[in-house]
Design a protein around this motif. Structure first.
Motif, PDB file in Angstrom:
ATOM      1  N   GLU A 165     -13.399 -32.861  35.963  1.00 46.96           N
ATOM      2  CA  GLU A 165     -12.035 -33.204  36.356  1.00 46.96           C
ATOM      3  C   GLU A 165     -12.027 -34.208  37.504  1.00 46.96           C
ATOM      4  O   GLU A 165     -12.912 -34.201  38.363  1.00 46.96           O
ATOM      5  CB  GLU A 165     -11.278 -31.940  36.796  1.00 46.96           C
ATOM      6  N   GLY A 166     -10.994 -35.055  37.514  1.00 45.60           N
ATOM      7  CA  GLY A 166     -10.770 -35.968  38.634  1.00 45.60           C
ATOM      8  C   GLY A 166     -11.747 -37.114  38.731  1.00 45.60           C
ATOM      9  O   GLY A 166     -11.925 -37.693  39.811  1.00 45.60           O
ATOM     10  N   LEU A 215      -9.144 -27.442  53.616  1.00 42.34           N
ATOM     11  CA  LEU A 215      -8.351 -27.531  52.384  1.00 42.34           C
ATOM     12  C   LEU A 215      -7.569 -28.838  52.295  1.00 42.34           C
ATOM     13  O   LEU A 215      -6.442 -28.876  51.799  1.00 42.34           O
ATOM     14  CB  LEU A 215      -7.407 -26.330  52.271  1.00 42.34           C
ATOM     15  N   ILE A 220     -11.631 -37.402  48.656  1.00 43.71           N
ATOM     16  CA  ILE A 220     -11.937 -38.496  47.735  1.00 43.71           C
ATOM     17  C   ILE A 220     -13.355 -38.977  48.022  1.00 43.71           C
ATOM     18  O   ILE A 220     -13.702 -39.241  49.179  1.00 43.71           O
ATOM     19  CB  ILE A 220     -10.957 -39.670  47.912  1.00 43.71           C
ATOM     20  N   SER A 237     -15.368 -32.537  46.010  1.00 43.83           N
ATOM     21  CA  SER A 237     -14.363 -33.602  45.929  1.00 43.83           C
ATOM     22  C   SER A 237     -13.277 -33.311  44.894  1.00 43.83           C
ATOM     23  O   SER A 237     -13.523 -32.682  43.865  1.00 43.83           O
ATOM     24  CB  SER A 237     -15.036 -34.935  45.601  1.00 43.83           C
ATOM     25  N   ASP A 238     -12.087 -33.822  45.182  1.00 50.06           N
ATOM     26  CA  ASP A 238     -10.952 -33.715  44.270  1.00 50.06           C
ATOM     27  C   ASP A 238     -10.809 -34.957  43.392  1.00 50.06           C
ATOM     28  O   ASP A 238     -10.446 -34.853  42.223  1.00 50.06           O
ATOM     29  CB  ASP A 238      -9.661 -33.511  45.073  1.00 50.06           C
ATOM     30  N   LEU A 239     -11.076 -36.119  43.960  1.00 53.71           N
ATOM     31  CA  LEU A 239     -11.113 -37.373  43.200  1.00 53.71           C
ATOM     32  C   LEU A 239     -12.495 -37.969  43.349  1.00 53.71           C
ATOM     33  O   LEU A 239     -12.998 -38.120  44.471  1.00 53.71           O
ATOM     34  CB  LEU A 239     -10.072 -38.375  43.710  1.00 53.71           C
ATOM     35  N   PRO A 287      -7.384 -32.526  50.571  1.00 61.45           N
ATOM     36  CA  PRO A 287      -7.938 -33.219  49.402  1.00 61.45           C
ATOM     37  C   PRO A 287      -8.991 -34.251  49.806  1.00 61.45           C
ATOM     38  O   PRO A 287      -8.819 -34.994  50.782  1.00 61.45           O
ATOM     39  CB  PRO A 287      -6.709 -33.892  48.786  1.00 61.45           C
ATOM     40  N   ALA A 301     -13.140 -30.008  53.228  1.00 61.27           N
ATOM     41  CA  ALA A 301     -13.088 -28.860  52.317  1.00 61.27           C
ATOM     42  C   ALA A 301     -12.725 -27.580  53.060  1.00 61.27           C
ATOM     43  O   ALA A 301     -11.925 -26.780  52.576  1.00 61.27           O
ATOM     44  CB  ALA A 301     -14.431 -28.703  51.605  1.00 61.27           C
ATOM     45  N   ASN A 315     -19.396 -31.929  44.480  1.00 60.85           N
ATOM     46  CA  ASN A 315     -18.870 -30.612  44.131  1.00 60.85           C
ATOM     47  C   ASN A 315     -17.685 -30.194  45.001  1.00 60.85           C
ATOM     48  O   ASN A 315     -16.937 -29.300  44.624  1.00 60.85           O
ATOM     49  CB  ASN A 315     -19.984 -29.562  44.209  1.00 60.85           C
ATOM     50  N   VAL A 326      -5.196 -36.812  53.337  1.00 61.08           N
ATOM     51  CA  VAL A 326      -6.335 -36.989  52.431  1.00 61.08           C
ATOM     52  C   VAL A 326      -7.514 -37.485  53.258  1.00 61.08           C
ATOM     53  O   VAL A 326      -7.336 -38.221  54.237  1.00 61.08           O
ATOM     54  CB  VAL A 326      -6.009 -38.026  51.324  1.00 61.08           C
ATOM     55  N   LYS A 346      -1.858 -40.365  42.072  1.00 60.22           N
ATOM     56  CA  LYS A 346      -2.173 -38.949  42.215  1.00 60.22           C
ATOM     57  C   LYS A 346      -1.465 -38.273  43.384  1.00 60.22           C
ATOM     58  O   LYS A 346      -1.148 -37.080  43.324  1.00 60.22           O
ATOM     59  CB  LYS A 346      -3.691 -38.755  42.362  1.00 60.22           C
TER      60      LYS A 346
END
Length: 357
Positions: free
Chosen positions: A160-161, A109, A113, A139-141, A111, A106, A137, A88, A354
Motif C-alpha cells: 500500500e501507498g 503517529l 513519507i 512509512s505511509d507514502l 504520517p 512513527a 515499514n 507530515v 493524499k
C-alpha cells in the motif's frame, strides 16, 4: 499543511534541492539538517551553490557510533517536533538521519513519507540496508525510483501507498549539470577529459577493514591513469591510523584532495574515463553521465545499472581493478530506468492528492 523534512547528508541535500523548489509552491516546509555530514564542503556549500533553502534547524549532530548518532538525532528531533507540530514528515534515502526522522514520526503517529523507498542490497550487515527496511515499514507514502523497488517492497509484504515516480536524483542532475559547466573548468583541477579515474571511498565495509582499504589503495596505485580521489575526512583519518598512507605517498598517480562540492563532482564525473566508487549516489550519477562505473562492493541497491551494463561490482580483495577497467564497456544505450526527470512534480502532485481534501 506543514511538512517537516529531515536530512543530514550530502546526497540528501542534493535531492532536497530538486524537491523543495516544487514542494514550497504548494506547502509550508520546515527543513531540518541533522548535521550528519558536518564538513562545509560536504554539506554547507550546497546551500550556496544549489539554491537549497537554508535549514530552519541545524542540529549539529556530527559523527559518532550508529547508536549514539541516531539517538542524539532522535532527541533533538523530538524537540523540533514539539515546536513545529508538523502535519507530515518527509525523509530521504537510507542514512541514520532517515531512520531517526522515521522513528520519531512513527512514535508520534505523524504520517511519514519516504523518498527513494524500496531499495535493497540484501545485505543486512550494511547499516544503510537496516535503515531502508525499517523506514519503509514505518512509512505511509513510499516514493520509489524504479520497477525493481516495487518488486522488493511486494516481496516483503508492503503493498500500500507505493508510487513509482522516478528518481529525484535525475531531476537534480538535469537541473545542475549545466550550472556545473558554467561555474567550473576541468583544467583548474589539472585534469584532461577521459584521461583520469574518479574515485570515492567512504563506506564502513571498505574503510573499517584495513585489508580492504589497503587493497583498494594498492589497486589504485597500479593503474596507468591518474586516480583523482576527493577523500571523505573519516577515510583520510583511517588511512593515517592504519599506517597505509605510504601507499599513496609512493604512488605517482593517486591524487588525494579535500572533499569537493556537488557541482564540482558532476563536472568531474561527466569527464572521467571511468568512476570507481562505493557510493550509491555516485553509481547513479555515473549512469546519468554515461560514464562506466566500477563499484567496490559485493551488492548494490541500484541493480538496474548492473543489468544495463554501465556498472560492475568488484571485490578488491580477490579481483583485479586494472583488468576490470581494461574490460569496461559502455553498456546499452538506455537511460530511462529511473524516469524522465519529473519525479519532484509527481511527488508534490501525489502529496496534495493524499493529504489535501
Amino acid at each position: 499543511m506543514k511538512i517537516l523534512t529531515v536530512a543530514g547528508t550530502r546526497p540528501q541535500l542534493v535531492k532536497i534541492g530538486a524537491v523543495s523548489r516544487k514542494l514550497r509552491e504548494k506547502f509550508t516546509e520546515v527543513l531540518v539538517n541533522t548535521g550528519q555530514h558536518y564538513d562545509y564542503n560536504m554539506a554547507g556549500v550546497f546551500f550556496d551553490e544549489l539554491k537549497i533553502p537554508k535549514p530552519d534547524y541545524d542540529l549539529g549532530v556530527g559523527s559518532g557510533s550508529h547508536g549514539k548518532q541516531t539517538g542524539e538525532m532522535m532527541i533533538k528531533l523530538e524537540e523540533v517536533f514539539d515546536i513545529e507540530k508538523p502535519d507530515v514528515v518527509l525523509v530521504y534515502g537510507d542514512t541514520n538521519s532517515t531512520l531517526a526522522g522515521a522513528i520519531v514520526a512513527a512514535k508520534r503517529l505523524i504520517p511519514l513519507i519516504h523518498i527513494e523507498a524500496g531499495l535493497r542490497s540484501y545485505n543486512k550487515a550494511m547499516p544503510e540496508e537496516q535503515n531502508r527496511i525499517l523506514t519503509d515499514n514505518l512509512s505511509d507514502l513510499l516514493f520509489i525510483p524504479s520497477n525493481i523497488a516495487m518488486q522488493n517492497l511486494h516481496r516483503e509484504g508492503i503493498t500500500e501507498g507505493i508510487y513509482n515516480v522516478g528518481d529525484v536524483m535525475m531531476d537534480a542532475v538535469l537541473y545542475n549539470a549545466q550550472l556545473a559547466e558554467e561555474r567550473y573548468n576541468l583544467s583548474d583541477y589539472g585534469l584532461t577529459p577521459k584521461q583520469y579515474i574518479l574515485g570515492t571511498i567512504h563506506r564502513a565495509e571498505n574503510t573499517n577493514d584495513v585489508n580492504k582499504l589497503t587493497a583498494i589503495l594498492k589497486s589504485f596505485a597500479k593503474l596507468d591513469k591518474i586516480v583523482y580521489l576527493p577523500l571523505h575526512p573519516r577515510t583520510k583519518k583511517l588511512i593515517n591510523e592504519y599506517g597505509i598512507n605510504d601507499i599513496v605517498d609512493a604512488s605517482s598517480n593517486i591524487k588525494i584532495v579535500e572533499p569537493i562540492s556537488y557541482l564540482e563532482m558532476l563536472l568531474l564525473e561527466k569527464n572521467a574515463y571511468a568512476i570507481v566508487t562505493d557510493s550509491g549516489g555516485v553509481q547513479k550519477e555515473a549512469y546519468f553521465s554515461k560514464v562506466p562505473c566500477i563499484t567496490l562492493r559485493d551488492q548494490t541497491e541500484w541493480t538496474e545499472t548492473i543489468d544495463l551494463g554501465w556498472n560492475k561490482l568488484l571485490n578488491p580483495l580477490n579481483e583485479d581493478l586494472s583488468i576490470a577497467l581494461d574490460n569496461i564497456n559502455t553498456g546499452e544505450d538506455i537511460y530511462d530506468a529511473y524516469g524522465d526527470g519529473s519525479a519532484a512534480d509527481e511527488i508534490v502532485r501525489i502529496i496534495e492528492e493524499k493529504f489535501i481534501k
